[in-house]
Design a protein around this motif. Structure first.
Motif, short mmCIF file in Angstrom:
data_model
loop_
_atom_site.label_atom_id
_atom_site.label_comp_id
_atom_site.label_asym_id
_atom_site.label_seq_id
_atom_site.Cartn_x
_atom_site.Cartn_y
_atom_site.Cartn_z
N MET A 309 0.85 -1.07 0.19
CA MET A 309 -0.11 0.00 -0.07
C MET A 309 1.05 1.03 0.12
O MET A 309 0.44 2.22 -0.54
CB MET A 309 -0.99 0.10 1.29
CG MET A 309 -2.29 -0.26 0.76
SD MET A 309 -3.74 -0.19 2.11
CE MET A 309 -3.20 -1.29 3.20
N LEU A 312 2.41 1.68 -3.40
CA LEU A 312 1.65 2.07 -4.60
C LEU A 312 1.50 3.40 -4.47
O LEU A 312 1.47 4.50 -5.24
CB LEU A 312 0.45 1.20 -4.58
CG LEU A 312 0.80 -0.31 -5.17
CD1 LEU A 312 -0.68 -0.82 -5.07
CD2 LEU A 312 1.20 -0.10 -6.58
N ALA A 313 1.29 3.93 -2.93
CA ALA A 313 0.91 5.27 -2.72
C ALA A 313 1.94 6.20 -3.10
O ALA A 313 1.54 7.26 -3.56
CB ALA A 313 0.61 5.39 -1.17
N VAL A 322 -5.78 7.75 -10.53
CA VAL A 322 -5.76 7.11 -9.07
C VAL A 322 -6.57 7.94 -8.30
O VAL A 322 -6.31 9.00 -7.81
CB VAL A 322 -4.29 6.64 -8.87
CG1 VAL A 322 -4.55 5.88 -7.40
CG2 VAL A 322 -3.46 5.81 -9.61
N ASP A 324 -7.94 6.35 -5.41
CA ASP A 324 -7.93 6.10 -3.85
C ASP A 324 -7.12 4.68 -3.74
O ASP A 324 -7.26 3.96 -4.68
CB ASP A 324 -9.23 5.85 -3.21
CG ASP A 324 -9.29 5.79 -1.71
OD1 ASP A 324 -8.31 6.29 -1.14
OD2 ASP A 324 -10.15 5.18 -1.16
N ILE A 325 -6.51 4.53 -2.57
CA ILE A 325 -5.88 3.32 -2.45
C ILE A 325 -6.19 3.11 -0.92
O ILE A 325 -5.92 4.02 -0.05
CB ILE A 325 -4.08 3.59 -2.51
CG1 ILE A 325 -3.67 3.87 -3.81
CG2 ILE A 325 -3.35 2.27 -2.26
CD1 ILE A 325 -2.29 4.23 -4.15
N VAL A 334 -6.76 -0.62 -5.33
CA VAL A 334 -6.75 0.66 -5.71
C VAL A 334 -7.96 1.05 -6.72
O VAL A 334 -7.89 0.45 -8.01
CB VAL A 334 -5.38 0.56 -6.78
CG1 VAL A 334 -5.00 1.79 -7.28
CG2 VAL A 334 -4.14 -0.22 -5.85
#
Ligand SMILES: *Cc1c(COP(=O)(O)O)cnc(C)c1O
Length: 390
Positions: A309, A312-313, A322, A324-325, A334
């Motif tokens: 997480m 990726l963020a 994008v 939201d994660i 994601v």
């Protein structure tokens, strides 16, 4: 080999997998894939786990099946273990998540009928997924899953997820409601997490109105979120909780657990299953639960989830599409601003197995035994694909 003799329920298959080891899968040409899906939250302990292979072969050479006319020691041991872990008191074993949920729905109806309600009704959520049997597809909140299968099953009303005030309004207008059935994280619905207070508010509502609080932890259970059940993060105790997927690590088994009055509503003759809780499935699931409970699996689930997480963020922080994660432990979504089904095939080409759900949510359900290095590899393959996605 073609798929011509199969009902076309799954469409075209992207690859043919013939082997697996840990978090790796292999196709028939020997190509290696990194598994960030675990067969949809099933193989949380990875593929070809030696202790599970041993449990299968040992039990298979003793007794695979004998029917529930006879007592089954591993079934009793597994039930006891699940009760110790969850604080529930009684278990019914099924072969799948949908069947575990059928048991929960039947318990809700017994509760409603006992209260003298003529048409006991279960309150379910928008975007829910509870399975593909007629009752569970009715309980699911997706028209796509229901279309063509009318008449649907009666006895369900629907409300918005994570919104207790709306549920109170629905309660005021529906005296027939006897239970609420909720996934504490909606999986198929797009990795939608319940807010910390919501589960407590649901508990209060159920206590006030004498409803059963029933959680569907078919996907969220069995360690995936860093605790055995996701609701255990909140300290709330449900009356009924169902699970399946990760319980057998690939051996088909589901469970409906209950406590308090809900645990004693089922009486001889009310419910059953030929295969449910058979010696083979239970001895393997017992080993799965033992493996989950010893060592650092829960910590690893959290650590792996954090690596993915956070990775990726940071890689995707300036990417406009994008949205939201989010996630918890090894259950990550994601969300993009547009449909992205094709990312699944793109990732597969790069040797990474992911899933896309709710049209625009990339869903990651990696095995909890993944190494840090493999978790970083998920990020390094997936982030550029998302960045470049048109
Ligand atoms: C997968 C799933 C089910 C259905 O389980 P099956 O084993 O496919 O019948 C039910 N509820 C949830 C939350 C699930 O993720």
């Amino acid at each position: 080999m073609g798929d011509k003799s199969l009902m076309n329920t799954y469409g075209d298959r992207a690859a043919t997998l013939v082997g697996g080891q840990g978090a790796s899968l292999y196709d028939e040409k020997g190509k290696k894939y990194l598994d960030a899906l675990s067969g949809i939250a099933v193989c949380g302990l990875g593929h070809s786990h030696p202790q599970l292979s041993l449990a299968i072969s040992e039990q298979a050479s003793k007794l695979m099946h004998c029917s529930n006319f006879f007592s089954i020691p591993s079934q009793q041991q597994l039930a006891k273990k699940l009760c110790q872990i969850s604080g529930m008191t009684n278990v019914f074993f099924s072969n799948s998540g949908a069947e575990a949920n059928e048991a929960a729905i039947k318990i809700a109806r017994l509760h409603g009928n006992k209260k003298g309600i003529k048409l006991p009704t279960v309150l379910v959520m928008d975007n829910a997924f509870h399975g593909r049997t007629l009752a569970t597809l009715t309980a699911s909140g997706s028209r796509k899953i229901q279309a063509g299968f009318e008449p649907l099953v009666s006895g369900f009303v629907r409300g918005p997820f994570n919104d207790i005030e709306s549920l109170r309004t629905i309660a005021d207008n529906n005296p027939d409601i006897c239970a609420v059935f909720v996934e504490p994280i909606q999986g198929e619905g797009g990795i939608n997490l319940s807010s910390p207070d919501y589960l407590k508010q649901l508990r209060d509502l159920c206590d006030e109105l004498d409803w059963l609080l029933m959680f569907d932890e078919v996907q969220t259970g069995n360690g995936r979120t860093g605790k055995y059940f996701y609701h255990q993060h909140s300290g709330v105790t449900p009356d009924v909780v169902t699970t399946a997927k990760g319980l057998g690590n690939g051996m088909p088994i589901g469970a409906c657990l209950a406590s308090g009055n809900a645990a004693h509503l089922m009486q001889p003759g009310n419910h059953g299953s030929t295969f449910g809780g058979n010696p083979l499935a239970c001895s393997v699931a017992l080993k799965v639960v033992e493996l989950l409970e010893c060592g650092d699996i829960y910590e690893r689930a959290t650590a792996i989830g954090d690596i993915i997480m956070q990775g990726l963020a940071s890689e995707l922080k300036d990417v406009e599409h994008v949205k939201d994660i989010r996630g918890c432990g090894c259950m990550i979504g994601v969300e993009l601003t547009k449909p992205c089904k094709s990312l699944y095939t793109e990732a597969l080409k790069q040797g990474l197995i992911i899933n896309v759900t709710a049209e625009s949510v990339i869903r990651l359900l990696p095995p909890m035994i993944m190494t840090d290095q493999e978790a970083h590899q998920v990020v390094s393959i997936l982030a550029p694909l998302i960045k470049d996605f048109q």
